[in-house]
Design a protein around this motif. Structure first.
Motif, short mmCIF file in Angstrom:
data_model
loop_
_atom_site.label_atom_id
_atom_site.label_comp_id
_atom_site.label_asym_id
_atom_site.label_seq_id
_atom_site.Cartn_x
_atom_site.Cartn_y
_atom_site.Cartn_z
N MET A 123 0.78 -1.24 0.00
CA MET A 123 0.00 0.00 0.00
C MET A 123 0.81 1.29 0.00
O MET A 123 0.25 2.37 0.02
N GLY A 124 2.14 1.22 0.08
CA GLY A 124 2.95 2.42 -0.07
C GLY A 124 3.39 3.08 1.23
O GLY A 124 3.21 2.56 2.32
N GLN A 125 3.98 4.29 1.07
CA GLN A 125 4.61 5.01 2.17
C GLN A 125 3.65 5.37 3.29
O GLN A 125 3.98 5.25 4.47
N LEU A 126 2.46 5.87 2.94
CA LEU A 126 1.53 6.30 3.98
C LEU A 126 1.09 5.12 4.84
O LEU A 126 0.97 5.25 6.07
N ALA A 127 0.84 3.98 4.22
CA ALA A 127 0.49 2.77 4.97
C ALA A 127 1.61 2.40 5.93
O ALA A 127 1.39 2.04 7.09
N TYR A 128 2.84 2.49 5.43
CA TYR A 128 4.01 2.20 6.26
C TYR A 128 4.07 3.16 7.44
O TYR A 128 4.39 2.76 8.57
N ALA A 129 3.78 4.43 7.19
CA ALA A 129 3.80 5.43 8.26
C ALA A 129 2.75 5.11 9.33
O ALA A 129 3.01 5.24 10.53
N TYR A 130 1.55 4.68 8.91
CA TYR A 130 0.52 4.29 9.88
C TYR A 130 1.01 3.14 10.76
O TYR A 130 0.78 3.12 11.98
N VAL A 131 1.70 2.19 10.15
CA VAL A 131 2.22 1.05 10.91
C VAL A 131 3.23 1.51 11.95
O VAL A 131 3.27 0.99 13.07
N GLN A 132 4.04 2.51 11.61
CA GLN A 132 5.03 3.00 12.57
C GLN A 132 4.37 3.65 13.78
O GLN A 132 4.90 3.60 14.90
N VAL A 133 3.21 4.27 13.59
CA VAL A 133 2.46 4.82 14.72
C VAL A 133 2.02 3.68 15.64
O VAL A 133 2.18 3.75 16.87
N ILE A 134 1.46 2.63 15.04
CA ILE A 134 1.05 1.46 15.82
C ILE A 134 2.26 0.86 16.52
O ILE A 134 2.20 0.50 17.71
N GLY A 135 3.37 0.74 15.78
CA GLY A 135 4.59 0.18 16.36
C GLY A 135 5.12 1.00 17.52
O GLY A 135 5.63 0.46 18.50
N MET A 136 4.98 2.33 17.44
CA MET A 136 5.46 3.19 18.51
C MET A 136 4.70 2.94 19.81
O MET A 136 5.31 2.75 20.87
N VAL A 137 3.37 2.91 19.73
CA VAL A 137 2.59 2.69 20.96
C VAL A 137 2.75 1.25 21.45
O VAL A 137 2.69 1.00 22.66
N GLN A 138 2.98 0.32 20.52
CA GLN A 138 3.26 -1.05 20.94
C GLN A 138 4.58 -1.11 21.70
O GLN A 138 4.70 -1.84 22.70
N ASN A 139 5.57 -0.33 21.27
CA ASN A 139 6.85 -0.26 21.99
C ASN A 139 6.66 0.29 23.40
O ASN A 139 7.31 -0.17 24.35
N ILE A 140 5.78 1.27 23.53
CA ILE A 140 5.49 1.82 24.85
C ILE A 140 4.89 0.75 25.75
O ILE A 140 5.26 0.60 26.92
N PHE A 141 3.96 -0.04 25.19
CA PHE A 141 3.36 -1.14 25.95
C PHE A 141 4.42 -2.18 26.32
O PHE A 141 4.44 -2.68 27.45
N THR A 142 5.31 -2.47 25.38
CA THR A 142 6.37 -3.45 25.63
C THR A 142 7.27 -3.00 26.77
O THR A 142 7.60 -3.77 27.67
N LEU A 143 7.67 -1.73 26.75
CA LEU A 143 8.57 -1.19 27.76
C LEU A 143 7.90 -1.11 29.13
O LEU A 143 8.50 -1.46 30.15
N SER A 144 6.66 -0.63 29.14
CA SER A 144 6.00 -0.36 30.42
C SER A 144 5.33 -1.58 31.03
O SER A 144 5.09 -1.61 32.24
#
Length: 318
Positions: A123-144
């Motif tokens: 789906m391209g760059q924008l789809a990838y960017a959306y995934v990075q948002v999800i990945g960021m909050v998932q990282n917060i969950f992983t850390l905390s």
């Protein structure tokens, strides 16, 4: 050539090929595990800076970010752990290291690397960017949550019921591995201030996606453990209905309820399909839980995603 051909080609080049090369390098002892750790560090501490910056510089800052945050924290992280808990308690409860490895693996999906790459291919760059948002909050969950939970299981396995849980928050929350989060914050500021992305940034971003795939997936191939997969295949199979039926169906339903953006719906559904990530192996190894269980779940779920789930997704959703 057709778009489908290019998607299949990219899956081979950026997913299957680095997996196979990583496994070959391990089998013939061409590189050491230290080299793999170095590649992972380069990916997390350098390549992810460009990807995080570019992603948050590109996306639209609106109410959909709350939906993506819900997906990252609740839908693909906390909920799979809740659904996996009965099996862990009934079948693995007497062995703390097994139970901890299973529960942690159920909550740690391969969002940022494999999910992001597959979103980019389809789906391209924008789809990838959306995934990075999800990945960021998932990282917060992983850390905390996930890291303290892993430490809890480690302390309980070491000292038994007398263990007093004492998480080392400073080492968990503050490290060079969090620099990618800082780059995302900078990207969001540039986005809000309406600073235009220079044209030269696009090829740099695209190259970083492919480099990130190789630096992230080749070590995964290096760590493939087929013996563990055979030994713990029944434990691994227990999590598959959660990961490949319940979560993606819920992801699609929730996405269609809260947005009519077809791209966003497709991205959220794809992330709901993502297999267990390499971070499950890293966390269980770090806290001396049963890493073989994490390896088995990772290997089996990744194979199902690449050869079954993702092709079905491409056929139905893209």
């Amino acid at each position: 050539m057709s778009e489908t051909f290019y998607r299949i080609l990219f899956i081979f080049i950026d997913v299957i090929l680095p997996l196979a090369i990583g496994y070959y390098l391990h089998k013939y002892k061409i590189i050491s595990v230290n080299v793999c750790n170095f590649l992972l560090k380069v990916n997390i501490r350098f390549i992810m800076i460009i990807i995080g910056l570019g992603s948050f510089w590109l996306i639209k800052i609106d109410h959909n970010l709350f939906l993506l945050a819900f997906v990252g924290i609740i839908l693909i992280s906390a909920l799979p752990g809740i659904l996996a808990y009965p099996y862990a308690s009934w079948h693995l409860g007497k062995n703390i290291r097994n139970k901890g490895a299973y529960l942690l693996s159920s909550m740690l999906s391969n969002t940022g690397i494999l999910g992001g790459l597959c979103a980019y291919i389809a789906m391209g760059q924008l789809a990838y960017a959306y995934v990075q948002v999800i990945g960021m909050v998932q990282n917060i969950f992983t850390l905390s949550f996930c890291f303290p939970l892993a430490e809890y299981f480690h302390q309980k396995a070491t000292a038994g019921s007398k263990a007093k849980f004492q998480p080392h928050w400073r080492s968990i929350l503050i490290s060079w591995n969090q620099i990618g989060l800082l780059s995302m914050f900078v990207g969001a500021i540039l986005n809000i201030c309406e600073v235009p992305r220079p044209d030269v940034f696009d090829p740099i971003f695209n190259a970083s996606v492919h480099l990130g795939a190789w630096f992230g997936i080749l070590p995964v191939g290096y760590l493939l453990n087929f013996k563990a997969a055979r030994l713990y295949k029944y434990i691994a199979l227990a999590i598959l209905p959660v990961r490949f039926i319940i979560i993606p169906v819920l992801a699609f339903i929730i996405a269609t309820i809260f947005t009519d953006d077809k791209l966003l719906i497709s991205v959220i559904t794809l992330i709901g399909l993502c297999p267990i990530g390499i971070n499950a192996i890293v966390v269980t190894q770090l806290y001396k839980l049963n890493t073989s269980i994490a390896e088995a779940i990772f290997l089996i779920s990744t194979a199902i995603f690449i050869f079954i789930a993702y092709p079905i997704f491409l056929f139905l959703m893209v």
